[in-house]
Design an enzyme around this catalytic site. Structure first.
Site, short mmCIF file in Angstrom:
data_model
loop_
_atom_site.label_atom_id
_atom_site.label_comp_id
_atom_site.label_asym_id
_atom_site.label_seq_id
_atom_site.Cartn_x
_atom_site.Cartn_y
_atom_site.Cartn_z
N LEU A 134 0.81 -1.17 0.07
CA LEU A 134 0.06 0.11 0.14
C LEU A 134 1.07 1.19 0.02
O LEU A 134 2.05 1.37 0.70
CB LEU A 134 -0.94 0.06 1.14
CG LEU A 134 -1.83 -1.10 1.49
CD1 LEU A 134 -2.78 -0.86 2.58
CD2 LEU A 134 -2.96 -1.07 0.23
N ASP A 135 0.47 2.36 -0.75
CA ASP A 135 1.04 3.58 -0.72
C ASP A 135 1.38 3.84 0.66
O ASP A 135 0.40 3.87 1.55
CB ASP A 135 0.61 4.45 -1.48
CG ASP A 135 1.01 4.02 -3.03
OD1 ASP A 135 1.32 3.38 -3.53
OD2 ASP A 135 0.04 4.89 -4.02
#
Length: 227
Positions: free
Chosen positions: A56-57
């Protein structure tokens, strides 16, 4: 911050946490804290550290799957590659797109320049990228959307929001009007991974307080806010 307080699912082979926004999964070049610094607290009796199955960013909060042994990590990785994982995200767009729902079929490719660095763009010759979306609510000229991505390309939802719907995700400093100090308003709200013998992994992350602070209530089907 104790990530052991953010556990959404736990059994002998899988762990899902509600990753806080601002915490990178991979160690940053500047040496600042990342998920790796918290893995020891997520062993829960196992000798091995759990291994993240996907990414996930940094700014994206919500459901992050970790495998508790290498064999499980391989199976879960193959499930993601085979698109056999249900993923659901919430995002606040910096504007209100037309329509109530739809599908964005926009292949993505990486581009880079000395001036702006690298980013992803829509490119007919890029890798296939498909996202389904629905508009859930509107407040103060912004829209709360739910995305169901079929593929998992880098920055897929961020580019699909901008190029497919005409509005960047609020706070996005790369694809939108956000500054470097802003946080992109993207949240992985639900993750489902089927397993052959065991019951499926099902995890739902609470509706973020940062979304509620902008005037949006938890939509139907979303987990409630913490506390």
């Amino acid at each position: 911050m104790l990530l052991s307080d953010h556990v959404l699912f736990l059994d002998g082979e899988a762990l899902v946490i509600d990753k806080p926004e601002g915490l990178p999964v991979d160690p940053p070049r500047d040496g600042s804290l990342s998920l790796e610094n918290h893995l020891d607290s997520l062993r829960f009796g196992f000798r091995r550290w759990p291994l993240p199955v996907h990414r996930l960013d940094r700014d994206t909060s919500g459901c992050l799957l970790l495998a508790r042994n290498p064999k499980a990590h391989g199976r879960f990785t193959r499930a993601f590659e085979a698109r056999a994982v249900e993923k659901r995200y919430l995002a606040i767009l910096d504007g209100v797109p037309a329509g109530d729902s739809g599908t964005i079929d926009l292949p993505l490719a990486k581009t880079s320049s000395a001036e702006t660095g690298w980013r992803m763009i829509g490119d007919p010759k890029g890798k296939p990228s498909v996202s389904h979306w629905e508009k859930l609510a509107v407040a103060d000229g912004r829209a709360l959307l739910r995305f169901r991505p079929e593929t998992g390309r880098t920055h897929q939802l961020r580019v699909h929001a901008l190029e497919g719907l005409g509005f960047a995700i609020l706070g996005d400093p790369v694809y939108g009007r956000g500054r470097k100090s802003d946080r992109t308003l993207l949240h992985a709200e639900r993750l489902v991974v089927d397993r052959d013998v065991k019951p499926p992994i099902v995890a739902e992350a609470p509706f973020p307080d940062r979304f509620a602070a902008l005037g949006f209530a938890a939509p139907e089907g979303a987990a409630p806010t913490r506390g």
